[in-house]
Motif scaffolding. Structure first.
Motif, PDB file in Angstrom:
ATOM      1  N   GLU A 101       0.839  -1.213   0.000  1.00 24.55           N
ATOM      2  CA  GLU A 101       0.000   0.000   0.000  1.00 24.55           C
ATOM      3  C   GLU A 101       0.865   1.250   0.000  1.00 24.55           C
ATOM      4  O   GLU A 101       2.010   1.220   0.446  1.00 24.55           O
ATOM      5  CB  GLU A 101      -0.876   0.016   1.268  1.00 24.55           C
ATOM      6  CG  GLU A 101      -2.313  -0.404   1.032  1.00 24.55           C
ATOM      7  CD  GLU A 101      -3.149   0.670   0.334  1.00 24.55           C
ATOM      8  OE1 GLU A 101      -2.601   1.570  -0.328  1.00 24.55           O
ATOM      9  OE2 GLU A 101      -4.381   0.584   0.466  1.00 24.55           O
ATOM     10  N   ASP A 102       0.289   2.365  -0.476  1.00 27.30           N
ATOM     11  CA  ASP A 102       1.008   3.637  -0.425  1.00 27.30           C
ATOM     12  C   ASP A 102       0.881   4.285   0.953  1.00 27.30           C
ATOM     13  O   ASP A 102       1.864   4.651   1.572  1.00 27.30           O
ATOM     14  CB  ASP A 102       0.527   4.590  -1.534  1.00 27.30           C
ATOM     15  CG  ASP A 102      -0.985   4.865  -1.512  1.00 27.30           C
ATOM     16  OD1 ASP A 102      -1.731   4.191  -0.770  1.00 27.30           O
ATOM     17  OD2 ASP A 102      -1.431   5.761  -2.265  1.00 27.30           O
ATOM     18  N   ILE A 104      -1.774   4.446   4.682  1.00 30.83           N
ATOM     19  CA  ILE A 104      -2.963   4.066   5.439  1.00 30.83           C
ATOM     20  C   ILE A 104      -3.408   5.293   6.220  1.00 30.83           C
ATOM     21  O   ILE A 104      -2.649   5.844   7.021  1.00 30.83           O
ATOM     22  CB  ILE A 104      -2.682   2.877   6.374  1.00 30.83           C
ATOM     23  CG1 ILE A 104      -2.149   1.709   5.541  1.00 30.83           C
ATOM     24  CG2 ILE A 104      -3.959   2.469   7.111  1.00 30.83           C
ATOM     25  CD1 ILE A 104      -1.670   0.558   6.375  1.00 30.83           C
ATOM     26  N   ASP A 105      -4.625   5.716   5.914  1.00 26.29           N
ATOM     27  CA  ASP A 105      -5.166   6.946   6.476  1.00 26.29           C
ATOM     28  C   ASP A 105      -6.217   6.533   7.516  1.00 26.29           C
ATOM     29  O   ASP A 105      -5.889   6.203   8.647  1.00 26.29           O
ATOM     30  CB  ASP A 105      -5.736   7.744   5.299  1.00 26.29           C
ATOM     31  CG  ASP A 105      -6.144   9.155   5.655  1.00 26.29           C
ATOM     32  OD1 ASP A 105      -5.429   9.805   6.428  1.00 26.29           O
ATOM     33  OD2 ASP A 105      -7.184   9.622   5.131  1.00 26.29           O
ATOM     34  N   SER A 106      -7.495   6.472   7.133  1.00 24.89           N
ATOM     35  CA  SER A 106      -8.521   6.003   8.073  1.00 24.89           C
ATOM     36  C   SER A 106      -8.384   4.504   8.340  1.00 24.89           C
ATOM     37  O   SER A 106      -8.813   3.999   9.378  1.00 24.89           O
ATOM     38  CB  SER A 106      -9.920   6.292   7.520  1.00 24.89           C
ATOM     39  OG  SER A 106     -10.180   5.471   6.407  1.00 24.89           O
ATOM     40  N   GLY A 107      -7.825   3.797   7.386  1.00 21.39           N
ATOM     41  CA  GLY A 107      -7.707   2.332   7.504  1.00 21.39           C
ATOM     42  C   GLY A 107      -8.847   1.608   6.810  1.00 21.39           C
ATOM     43  O   GLY A 107      -8.853   0.382   6.735  1.00 21.39           O
ATOM     44  N   ARG A 108      -9.813   2.365   6.276  1.00 23.99           N
ATOM     45  CA  ARG A 108     -11.008   1.718   5.696  1.00 23.99           C
ATOM     46  C   ARG A 108     -10.707   0.949   4.416  1.00 23.99           C
ATOM     47  O   ARG A 108     -11.240  -0.127   4.209  1.00 23.99           O
ATOM     48  CB  ARG A 108     -12.112   2.757   5.464  1.00 23.99           C
ATOM     49  CG  ARG A 108     -12.637   3.288   6.779  1.00 23.99           C
ATOM     50  CD  ARG A 108     -13.831   4.186   6.665  1.00 23.99           C
ATOM     51  NE  ARG A 108     -14.201   4.646   7.996  1.00 23.99           N
ATOM     52  CZ  ARG A 108     -14.944   3.949   8.851  1.00 23.99           C
ATOM     53  NH1 ARG A 108     -15.408   2.779   8.507  1.00 23.99           N
ATOM     54  NH2 ARG A 108     -15.212   4.436  10.042  1.00 23.99           N
ATOM     55  N   THR A 109      -9.862   1.499   3.571  1.00 29.31           N
ATOM     56  CA  THR A 109      -9.530   0.800   2.325  1.00 29.31           C
ATOM     57  C   THR A 109      -8.822  -0.515   2.641  1.00 29.31           C
ATOM     58  O   THR A 109      -9.189  -1.578   2.116  1.00 29.31           O
ATOM     59  CB  THR A 109      -8.608   1.682   1.445  1.00 29.31           C
ATOM     60  OG1 THR A 109      -9.253   2.938   1.237  1.00 29.31           O
ATOM     61  CG2 THR A 109      -8.314   1.024   0.112  1.00 29.31           C
ATOM     62  N   LYS A 133      -0.606   7.242   8.570  1.00 30.99           N
ATOM     63  CA  LYS A 133      -1.006   8.464   9.295  1.00 30.99           C
ATOM     64  C   LYS A 133      -1.784   8.015  10.522  1.00 30.99           C
ATOM     65  O   LYS A 133      -3.014   7.967  10.479  1.00 30.99           O
ATOM     66  CB  LYS A 133      -1.965   9.275   8.423  1.00 30.99           C
ATOM     67  CG  LYS A 133      -1.346  10.308   7.539  1.00 30.99           C
ATOM     68  CD  LYS A 133      -2.458  11.143   6.932  1.00 30.99           C
ATOM     69  CE  LYS A 133      -2.102  11.673   5.585  1.00 30.99           C
ATOM     70  NZ  LYS A 133      -3.242  12.285   4.897  1.00 30.99           N
ATOM     71  N   GLU A 153      -1.221  15.480   7.494  1.00 30.37           N
ATOM     72  CA  GLU A 153      -1.133  16.455   6.395  1.00 30.37           C
ATOM     73  C   GLU A 153      -1.388  15.682   5.112  1.00 30.37           C
ATOM     74  O   GLU A 153      -1.076  14.498   5.044  1.00 30.37           O
ATOM     75  CB  GLU A 153       0.280  17.036   6.288  1.00 30.37           C
ATOM     76  CG  GLU A 153       0.841  17.619   7.549  1.00 30.37           C
ATOM     77  CD  GLU A 153       0.778  19.137   7.548  1.00 30.37           C
ATOM     78  OE1 GLU A 153      -0.001  19.693   6.746  1.00 30.37           O
ATOM     79  OE2 GLU A 153       1.501  19.742   8.340  1.00 30.37           O
ATOM     80  N   VAL A 155      -0.312  14.501   1.773  1.00 27.70           N
ATOM     81  CA  VAL A 155       1.000  14.378   1.133  1.00 27.70           C
ATOM     82  C   VAL A 155       0.867  13.866  -0.299  1.00 27.70           C
ATOM     83  O   VAL A 155      -0.084  13.154  -0.634  1.00 27.70           O
ATOM     84  CB  VAL A 155       1.936  13.463   1.953  1.00 27.70           C
ATOM     85  CG1 VAL A 155       2.258  14.089   3.302  1.00 27.70           C
ATOM     86  CG2 VAL A 155       1.349  12.062   2.133  1.00 27.70           C
ATOM     87  N   LEU A 160       1.890   8.979  -4.780  1.00 28.79           N
ATOM     88  CA  LEU A 160       0.659   9.548  -4.194  1.00 28.79           C
ATOM     89  C   LEU A 160       0.236  10.802  -4.951  1.00 28.79           C
ATOM     90  O   LEU A 160       1.073  11.633  -5.305  1.00 28.79           O
ATOM     91  CB  LEU A 160       0.875   9.887  -2.722  1.00 28.79           C
ATOM     92  CG  LEU A 160       0.998   8.665  -1.823  1.00 28.79           C
ATOM     93  CD1 LEU A 160       2.447   8.425  -1.468  1.00 28.79           C
ATOM     94  CD2 LEU A 160       0.154   8.823  -0.578  1.00 28.79           C
ATOM     95  N   ASP A 161      -1.080  10.931  -5.141  1.00 29.95           N
ATOM     96  CA  ASP A 161      -1.570  12.016  -5.970  1.00 29.95           C
ATOM     97  C   ASP A 161      -2.453  12.984  -5.202  1.00 29.95           C
ATOM     98  O   ASP A 161      -2.976  12.680  -4.131  1.00 29.95           O
ATOM     99  CB  ASP A 161      -2.428  11.446  -7.110  1.00 29.95           C
ATOM    100  CG  ASP A 161      -3.787  10.964  -6.613  1.00 29.95           C
ATOM    101  OD1 ASP A 161      -3.800  10.100  -5.716  1.00 29.95           O
ATOM    102  OD2 ASP A 161      -4.821  11.468  -7.090  1.00 29.95           O
ATOM    103  N   VAL A 192      -8.863   6.782  -4.684  1.00 30.53           N
ATOM    104  CA  VAL A 192      -8.061   6.064  -3.688  1.00 30.53           C
ATOM    105  C   VAL A 192      -6.780   5.539  -4.296  1.00 30.53           C
ATOM    106  O   VAL A 192      -6.738   5.191  -5.417  1.00 30.53           O
ATOM    107  CB  VAL A 192      -8.862   4.908  -3.077  1.00 30.53           C
ATOM    108  CG1 VAL A 192      -7.982   4.088  -2.144  1.00 30.53           C
ATOM    109  CG2 VAL A 192     -10.056   5.442  -2.337  1.00 30.53           C
TER     110      VAL A 192
END
Ligand code: IMP
Ligand code: MG
Length: 192
Positions: A101-102, A104-109, A133, A153, A155, A160-161, A192
């Motif tokens: 993975e690139d 992990i933000d919320s973790g939902r994906t 994050k 933040e 990024v 990452l786009d 995503v």
């Protein structure tokens, strides 16, 4: 205006990224040394550059495959509804699978992907992410290999786009605020 002009600051310079990718490859080489040909599952699009650098540093025999997912956008992102846009070519039953993975933000994906892949009965399922994050986590998903923990933040770069741009930057950087404010929130979370 070049892409670089939209970056407020470089968070992880190219040399630091490359050094950490080499370390992660060593960790993965060690973890899978006695296992039969693990399958690296690259989650598109964000992880393409990370996978490309990581796989060249691996000395173990392995295969790669690709999966693309997309969330439904800002209004439903927190529902955890994730669509599979491109599915794996491989049958992963009985395989040792490592998700690449690139971020992990919320973790939902990642939660969705791991639950989905687990139904296909892999022999093992582990996760490697370049960035995490932790401040944004809503669902705890076990992660086995983490490149860097980053602050809360948005990024871009190194795959990452933001609105499909900036993936080609060789470093991870923080976007200038004026770039965000010109575009709606939907664009930040719908892809995503
Ligand atoms: P999650 O489902 O909230 O964990 O979001 C994971 C996905 O959102 C990642 O695979 C990225 O594609 C995207 N994402 C989350 N945070 C960022 C960011 O800071 N920059 C670029 N993409 C991000
Ligand atoms: Mg993205």
């Amino acid at each position: 205006m070049s892409l670089q002009d939209d970056i407020a600051r470089v968070l992880i310079p190219e040399s630091v990224l490359q050094a950490r990718v080499a370390e992660l490859a060593q960790e993965i080489n060690a973890a899978y040394s006695d296992q039969d040909r693990p399958l690296l599952v690259c989650v598109l699009k964000g992880a393409f550059m990370f996978l490309a650098d990581l796989t060249r540093r691996l000395t173990i025999r392995h295969e790669v495959d690709f999966m693309e997912t997309s969330s439904y956008g800002a209004s439903t992102a927190s529902s955890g509804v994730v669509r599979i846009l491109l599915d794996l070519e491989s049958n992963i039953e009985g395989r040792n699978v490592l998700i690449i993975e690139d971020i992990i933000d919320s973790g939902r994906t990642l939660d969705y992907i791991t639950r989905n892949l687990r139904t296909r009965r892999p022999a093992s399922l582990r996760v490697c992410t370049l960035l995490s994050k932790p401040a944004r986590r809503e669902i705890g998903v076990p992660v086995d290999f983490v490149g860097f923990e980053v602050p809360d933040e948005f990024v871009v770069g190194y795959g990452l786009d933001f609105a499909e741009e900036y993936r080609n930057l060789p470093f991870v950087g923080i976007l200038k605020e004026e770039v965000y404010s010109q575009t709606s929130d939907v664009c930040k979370t719908s892809e995503v």
